[in-house]
Design a protein around this motif. Structure first.
Motif, PDB file in Angstrom:
ATOM      1  N   GLY A   1      78.474  54.772  -1.428  1.00 11.89           N
ATOM      2  CA  GLY A   1      79.283  55.291  -2.523  1.00 11.89           C
ATOM      3  C   GLY A   1      79.158  56.798  -2.680  1.00 11.89           C
TER       4      GLY A   1
ATOM      5  N   VAL B   1      81.826  58.484  -8.150  1.00 13.43           N
ATOM      6  CA  VAL B   1      81.778  57.167  -7.501  1.00 13.43           C
ATOM      7  C   VAL B   1      80.516  56.411  -7.907  1.00 13.43           C
ATOM      8  CG1 VAL B   1      81.646  55.966  -5.289  1.00 13.43           C
ATOM      9  CG2 VAL B   1      83.207  57.896  -5.569  1.00 13.43           C
TER      10      VAL B   1
ATOM     11  N   ASP C   1      80.937  53.016  -9.874  1.00 10.90           N
ATOM     12  CA  ASP C   1      80.484  51.755  -9.286  1.00 10.90           C
ATOM     13  C   ASP C   1      79.461  51.075 -10.187  1.00 10.90           C
ATOM     14  OD1 ASP C   1      80.425  49.806  -7.164  1.00 10.90           O
ATOM     15  OD2 ASP C   1      78.453  50.600  -6.633  1.00 10.90           O
TER      16      ASP C   1
ATOM     17  N   LEU D   1      82.911  48.749  -2.918  1.00  6.88           N
ATOM     18  CA  LEU D   1      81.609  48.916  -2.275  1.00  6.88           C
ATOM     19  C   LEU D   1      80.862  47.598  -2.185  1.00  6.88           C
ATOM     20  CD1 LEU D   1      80.470  52.240  -3.989  1.00  6.88           C
ATOM     21  CD2 LEU D   1      81.246  51.965  -1.630  1.00  6.88           C
TER      22      LEU D   1
ATOM     23  N   VAL E   1      84.945  49.254  -7.159  1.00  6.39           N
ATOM     24  CA  VAL E   1      84.768  50.588  -7.732  1.00  6.39           C
ATOM     25  C   VAL E   1      86.113  51.279  -7.940  1.00  6.39           C
ATOM     26  CG1 VAL E   1      84.494  51.696  -5.466  1.00  6.39           C
ATOM     27  CG2 VAL E   1      83.517  52.770  -7.494  1.00  6.39           C
TER      28      VAL E   1
END
Length: 360
Positions: free
Chosen positions: A98, A321, A325, A217, A339
């Motif tokens: 990520g 990110v 996430d 992810l 995500v």
């Protein structure tokens, strides 16, 4: 106007604008100088703290809570088998992937926005990530390839889309508005292709492909992290070294040429780097939306930099990110949302605010 703060490299002897509170460091017998902004350094440190905090929460919480001390022992290779598996095989590769995806998309977005001189000039708006998705879907649904082959297909699809958009936009020199309009048109066409491929697939394959298209992810491991890390090791120094040209390109074609910049060659090189960054990021996690659109202006506003602060931008993308996430995992537990849902929500709000501000 200055070169890119905290990460912009400029050969000595080039014309310099007033640097304000920036400091210049020279290397290689004054062959290369680096302009460093104290504010950009502070912002980068702050973003690093956000990344570390999000990483600690991601590694220690979840269905199997792990104390911080046990996480540290697992990272050092001294934990029991179960803890080591959860940390080093499940959570850590997802976190690393990520962070790398966010950094790559943010750098790509910064390059495209500067080259097009438009805040909407990001790889997801221009259709590059959609082209990567098309390449992956062709491999998965038509050629019946595996995940590794789909990643290669995503890279190829993104690069081919970038080449097509550039070729169609390059008429009497590359113009930013034409690049964006053609990119949107190509992206819309590729969305139709992707929809057609999914409707022709089996139910199970279509569901898996649709989740991948959102940007996820989930189940990402070291097989996705290492190739992306290698791509960043190669591409990020190139982006940083040539990032000084972004400041010149933002001032317009004539001004850049007056300052000795080969505009077309610089644009082609930077677009190739940006397309490669977007393609490899999409190959690792799917088209995670709006990171490339929101991270560059966020970093620029925080650093108050007149030119793209590339290092701060990469950290901003990684932080977006990582936090996105984490929110997708924890806020709707036990459901694991992709995500791309979180980043899409943030990006949608940003885009609406941008349009409302322009309208006002």
């Amino acid at each position: 106007m200055t070169g890119p703060a905290l990460g912009g490299f400029a050969p000595a002897g080039e014309p310099r604008w007033p640097s304000g509170r920036q400091r210049v460091r020279r290397f290689g017998g004054d062959a290369v100088s680096v302009r460093i902004s104290p504010r950009a350094v502070a912002v980068s440190v702050g973003l690093g703290v956000v990344i570390v905090a999000a990483g600690l929460v991601a590694l220690t919480t979840g269905d199997y809570p792990i104390p911080v001390g046990d996480v540290v022992r697992a990272l050092l290779g001294h934990a029991d088998g179960g803890t080591d598996f959860v940390v080093n095989s499940l959570r850590l590769p997802r976190l690393v992937t990520g962070l790398l995806v966010g950094a790559a998309l943010a750098l790509s977005g910064s390059i495209f926005q500067s080259v097009s001189n438009n805040l909407l000039g990001s790889p997801d708006i221009l259709g590059f990530t959609t082209g990567s998705a098309t390449g992956a879907l062709v491999v998965l649904l038509v050629l019946r390839g595996n995940a590794a082959e789909a990643s290669l297909g995503a890279v190829a699809g993104g690069l081919l889309t970038g080449a097509l958009v550039y070729a169609l936009s390059r008429r009497h020199g590359l113009a930013g508005p034409r690049l964006i309009l053609i990119g949107i048109a190509v992206g819309a066409l590729l969305i139709s292709v992707n929809s057609y491929l999914i409707t022709r697939a089996t139910l199970a394959a279509a569901v898996a492909a649709q989740v991948w298209l959102i940007g996820s992810l989930n189940s990402r491991g070291w097989d996705q992290a290492w190739p992306l890390a290698l791509a960043l090791v190669i591409l990020m120094p190139v982006a940083l070294f040539h990032g000084r040209r972004l400041a010149y390109l933002e001032m317009g074609r004539e001004t850049a040429q007056t300052l000795g910049v080969d505009v077309e060659r610089s644009r082609l090189l930077l677009l190739a780097v940006g397309a490669a960054l977007a393609a490899t990021a999409t190959a690792a996690a799917g088209p995670v939306g709006f990171v490339a659109l929101t991270a560059p202006p966020l970093a620029r506003r925080l650093t108050a930099a007149p030119a793209p602060p590339l290092v701060s931008t990469a950290l901003a993308g990684a932080a977006l990110v990582a936090v996105g996430d984490l929110a997708a995992q924890r806020l709707f537990a036990p459901v694991q949302l992709p995500v791309g849902v979180a980043t899409g929500a943030v990006g949608g709000v940003y885009l609406a605010a941008l349009l409302l501000r322009r309208r006002a």
